[in-house]
Design a protein around this motif. Structure first.
Motif, PDB file in Angstrom:
ATOM      1  N   ASP A 216     -26.892  34.940  28.334  1.00 48.54           N
ATOM      2  CA  ASP A 216     -27.306  34.075  27.592  1.00 48.54           C
ATOM      3  C   ASP A 216     -27.750  32.821  28.414  1.00 48.54           C
ATOM      4  O   ASP A 216     -27.595  32.812  29.726  1.00 48.54           O
ATOM      5  N   VAL A 217     -28.034  31.626  27.898  1.00 50.65           N
ATOM      6  CA  VAL A 217     -28.237  30.533  28.634  1.00 50.65           C
ATOM      7  C   VAL A 217     -27.127  29.509  28.408  1.00 50.65           C
ATOM      8  O   VAL A 217     -26.649  29.097  27.132  1.00 50.65           O
ATOM      9  N   ASP A 218     -26.404  29.041  29.344  1.00 53.69           N
ATOM     10  CA  ASP A 218     -25.107  27.961  29.163  1.00 53.69           C
ATOM     11  C   ASP A 218     -25.491  27.083  28.186  1.00 53.69           C
ATOM     12  O   ASP A 218     -24.574  26.862  27.358  1.00 53.69           O
ATOM     13  N   SER A 219     -26.628  26.339  28.355  1.00 54.99           N
ATOM     14  CA  SER A 219     -26.963  25.304  27.374  1.00 54.99           C
ATOM     15  C   SER A 219     -26.893  25.860  25.970  1.00 54.99           C
ATOM     16  O   SER A 219     -26.557  24.888  24.977  1.00 54.99           O
ATOM     17  N   PHE A 220     -27.439  26.915  25.577  1.00 53.14           N
ATOM     18  CA  PHE A 220     -27.380  27.537  24.141  1.00 53.14           C
ATOM     19  C   PHE A 220     -26.023  27.866  23.992  1.00 53.14           C
ATOM     20  O   PHE A 220     -25.430  27.995  22.729  1.00 53.14           O
ATOM     21  N   ALA A 221     -25.200  28.359  24.789  1.00 49.46           N
ATOM     22  CA  ALA A 221     -23.910  28.836  24.553  1.00 49.46           C
ATOM     23  C   ALA A 221     -23.059  27.625  24.195  1.00 49.46           C
ATOM     24  O   ALA A 221     -22.266  27.518  23.165  1.00 49.46           O
ATOM     25  N   LEU A 222     -23.444  26.475  24.858  1.00 50.71           N
ATOM     26  CA  LEU A 222     -22.830  25.242  24.436  1.00 50.71           C
ATOM     27  C   LEU A 222     -23.086  24.842  23.087  1.00 50.71           C
ATOM     28  O   LEU A 222     -22.345  24.212  22.294  1.00 50.71           O
ATOM     29  N   GLN A 223     -24.339  25.057  22.533  1.00 51.17           N
ATOM     30  CA  GLN A 223     -24.809  24.611  21.299  1.00 51.17           C
ATOM     31  C   GLN A 223     -24.042  25.518  20.484  1.00 51.17           C
ATOM     32  O   GLN A 223     -23.733  25.047  19.158  1.00 51.17           O
ATOM     33  N   ASN A 224     -23.989  26.787  20.508  1.00 49.07           N
ATOM     34  CA  ASN A 224     -23.283  27.673  19.681  1.00 49.07           C
ATOM     35  C   ASN A 224     -21.932  27.333  19.494  1.00 49.07           C
ATOM     36  O   ASN A 224     -21.270  27.340  18.613  1.00 49.07           O
ATOM     37  N   CYS A 225     -21.273  26.918  20.676  1.00 48.28           N
ATOM     38  CA  CYS A 225     -19.693  26.700  20.668  1.00 48.28           C
ATOM     39  C   CYS A 225     -19.694  25.154  19.502  1.00 48.28           C
ATOM     40  O   CYS A 225     -18.892  25.309  18.919  1.00 48.28           O
ATOM     41  N   TYR A 226     -20.622  24.452  19.653  1.00 48.90           N
ATOM     42  CA  TYR A 226     -20.617  22.981  18.780  1.00 48.90           C
ATOM     43  C   TYR A 226     -20.847  23.465  17.340  1.00 48.90           C
ATOM     44  O   TYR A 226     -20.073  23.003  16.468  1.00 48.90           O
ATOM     45  N   GLU A 227     -21.997  24.463  17.130  1.00 44.03           N
ATOM     46  CA  GLU A 227     -22.217  24.616  15.765  1.00 44.03           C
ATOM     47  C   GLU A 227     -21.111  25.113  15.109  1.00 44.03           C
ATOM     48  O   GLU A 227     -20.963  24.922  13.871  1.00 44.03           O
TER      49      GLU A 227
ATOM     50  N   VAL B 244     -19.409   8.179  22.689  1.00 43.95           N
ATOM     51  CA  VAL B 244     -19.000   9.538  23.422  1.00 43.95           C
ATOM     52  C   VAL B 244     -17.949   9.988  22.985  1.00 43.95           C
ATOM     53  O   VAL B 244     -16.771   9.204  23.156  1.00 43.95           O
ATOM     54  N   GLU B 245     -17.922  11.264  22.714  1.00 40.79           N
ATOM     55  CA  GLU B 245     -16.711  11.778  22.278  1.00 40.79           C
ATOM     56  C   GLU B 245     -16.646  13.291  22.998  1.00 40.79           C
ATOM     57  O   GLU B 245     -17.440  13.761  23.510  1.00 40.79           O
ATOM     58  N   VAL B 246     -15.200  13.545  23.285  1.00 41.94           N
ATOM     59  CA  VAL B 246     -15.021  14.827  24.057  1.00 41.94           C
ATOM     60  C   VAL B 246     -15.271  15.958  22.930  1.00 41.94           C
ATOM     61  O   VAL B 246     -14.574  16.013  21.878  1.00 41.94           O
ATOM     62  N   LEU B 247     -15.897  17.016  23.275  1.00 40.32           N
ATOM     63  CA  LEU B 247     -16.305  18.123  22.590  1.00 40.32           C
ATOM     64  C   LEU B 247     -14.875  19.117  22.534  1.00 40.32           C
ATOM     65  O   LEU B 247     -14.297  19.289  23.508  1.00 40.32           O
ATOM     66  N   ASP B 248     -14.646  19.508  21.303  1.00 43.80           N
ATOM     67  CA  ASP B 248     -13.369  20.444  21.309  1.00 43.80           C
ATOM     68  C   ASP B 248     -13.907  21.657  21.036  1.00 43.80           C
ATOM     69  O   ASP B 248     -14.095  22.054  19.824  1.00 43.80           O
ATOM     70  N   PRO B 249     -13.824  22.819  21.825  1.00 44.15           N
ATOM     71  CA  PRO B 249     -14.193  24.027  21.708  1.00 44.15           C
ATOM     72  C   PRO B 249     -13.128  24.909  20.986  1.00 44.15           C
ATOM     73  O   PRO B 249     -13.655  25.826  20.707  1.00 44.15           O
TER      74      PRO B 249
ATOM     75  N   MET C 266      -9.434  22.344  27.820  1.00 44.44           N
ATOM     76  CA  MET C 266     -10.508  22.109  26.970  1.00 44.44           C
ATOM     77  C   MET C 266     -11.851  21.941  27.514  1.00 44.44           C
ATOM     78  O   MET C 266     -12.994  22.620  27.005  1.00 44.44           O
ATOM     79  N   PRO C 267     -12.225  20.988  28.213  1.00 44.72           N
ATOM     80  CA  PRO C 267     -13.418  20.465  28.432  1.00 44.72           C
ATOM     81  C   PRO C 267     -14.221  21.716  29.224  1.00 44.72           C
ATOM     82  O   PRO C 267     -15.273  21.989  29.132  1.00 44.72           O
TER      83      PRO C 267
END
Ligand SMILES: Nc1ncnc2c1ncn2[C@@H]1O[C@H](COP(=O)(O)OP(=O)(O)OP(=O)(O)O)[C@@H](O)[C@H]1O
Ligand SMILES: [Mg+2]
Length: 351
Positions: free
Chosen positions: A162-173, A311-316, A336-337
């Motif tokens: 995958d691409v890290d940036s898309f994985a990050l997006q997936n985690c967020y969604e 700016v908020e901390v993303l909670d995976p 977590m980060p």
């Protein structure tokens, strides 16, 4: 399945400073954490995204699995940085079949490498009466081969890159279930790379990897104050006893200089996005930060002030069931980060 447990797929994030692994079970909406591992890598094992020491990395992957009971044989891993090109391109209206036939031709002008040397992926992200929006992602084949080799040496099968940036997006969604009007910027600050992804609802509007990260702060302290790497890293993390006689006021301006570079690069990303879109209604509402680099004391507040955005901390783990008898909540909230990308990769394995 009749016999045995369904083979699970873990998310494996090979960062330049550490390896993170996450195993999830269930499906979106009812995911639970099965295992989680985190081990540091020695300095200079991965330089500029390239794994220099394959054996060291594969040993660490193996350790992560044995020390943290990760049983999955198959893994989803990711790429990021220089060798990854992500572009949103606008093409004339066309069907999936027509796109399939012409994608190489269209992608060529957006990718600064010979297409024979890259792995290319694409996805239609939208249609209007007179256009088709397509997201293309390309990565140098040698970079993918390099990562696959390290994973296979550790006895695991890389089933998806995958691409890290898309994985990050997936985690967020999956964790935040954003509605289609929500526009956020996901900002993952690693050791050497910063992934910035401007996301509206479940669509990436613009994504860019920047080679700035937490190690830049350490480098500056090390060079300017004549410290060892370990000392500089400790000073950065606020261990004031790390170096005797070090004055607080000599540290602050050095850190500020790097923070300014980080803020400038994010601002530049916003400007690039604006330059590539005709949509001037879309406004970023907030930044969700992750990555070890985001743990720097005061950085979130500083970026918020400089960029004039919350700016908020993303909670995976926001929507993931975690058994607190097996996973220490304090440890989990501390790391977590760093786990955001690994969680997103693991989600790809269960989706
Ligand atoms: N408490 C802390 N304060 C400041 N910085 C921290 C803290 N904890 C970790 N870091 C920094 O976070 C960075 C590592 O973050 P992360 O694990 O997300 O990076 P990585 O995935 O290994 O790297 P990359 O993705 O850039 O290849 C390092 O630069 C480290 O110094
Ligand atoms: Mg990383």
């Amino acid at each position: 399945m009749l016999f045995g447990k369904k083979k699970s797929v873990a998310g494996l994030d090979i960062g330049s400073s550490s390896v993170k692994m996450v195993e999830l079970d269930g499906k979106v909406g009812s995911l639970s954490l099965v295992s989680l591992g985190f081990e540091n890598l020695p300095d200079n094992t991965i330089i500029d995204g390239q794994i220099m020491e394959l054996n060291t990395v594969s040993d660490v992957i193996r350790n992560v699995c044995t020390n943290h009971n990760v049983s999955a044989d198959n893994v989803v891993t990711g790429v990021s940085g220089h060798s990854v090109i992500i572009k949103n391109i606008v093409l004339p209206p066309m069907s999936q079949e027509e796109l399939e036939e012409s994608i190489d031709w269209h992608a060529e002008e957006h990718i600064p490498y010979d297409l024979a040397d890259v792995s290319l992926d694409y996805q239609i992200t939208g249609h209007t009466g007179d256009s088709t929006q397509v997201l293309i992602a390309a990565c140098k084949r040698e970079r993918i081969d390099n990562i696959k080799q390290a994973v296979q040496l550790a006895g695991k099968q890389p089933v998806v890159i995958d691409v890290d940036s898309f994985a990050l997006q997936n985690c967020y969604e999956v964790n935040y279930q954003p509605d289609s009007s929500q526009v956020v910027t996901l900002l993952n600050i690693g050791a050497s790379t910063m992934n910035v992804n401007i996301v509206k609802g479940n669509t990436s509007l613009f994504s860019r990897d920047i080679t700035v990260g937490g190690s830049q702060f350490t480098d500056v302290l090390q060079r300017s104050l004549g410290l060892s790497y370990q000392q500089a890293e400790a000073v950065k993390r606020g261990v004031n006893t790390a170096v005797e006689g070090l004055e607080e006021k000599s540290i602050e301006p050095l850190m500020n200089n790097v923070t300014e570079i980080v803020a400038m690069e994010i601002q530049k990303t916003f400007d690039f996005y604006r330059a590539t879109t005709e949509d001037n209604q879309t406004v970023v509402q907030k930044i969700l930060i992750s990555g070890g680099g985001s743990k720097l004391q005061g950085l979130a507040q500083d970026l918020s002030a400089r960029l004039e955005l919350p700016v908020e901390v993303l909670d995976p783990f926001r929507s993931i069931k975690v058994d607190t008898r097996r996973f220490d909540p304090d440890y989990l909230s501390e790391i977590m980060p760093e786990m955001a990308v690994a969680v997103g990769l693991a989600m790809r394995g269960v989706n």
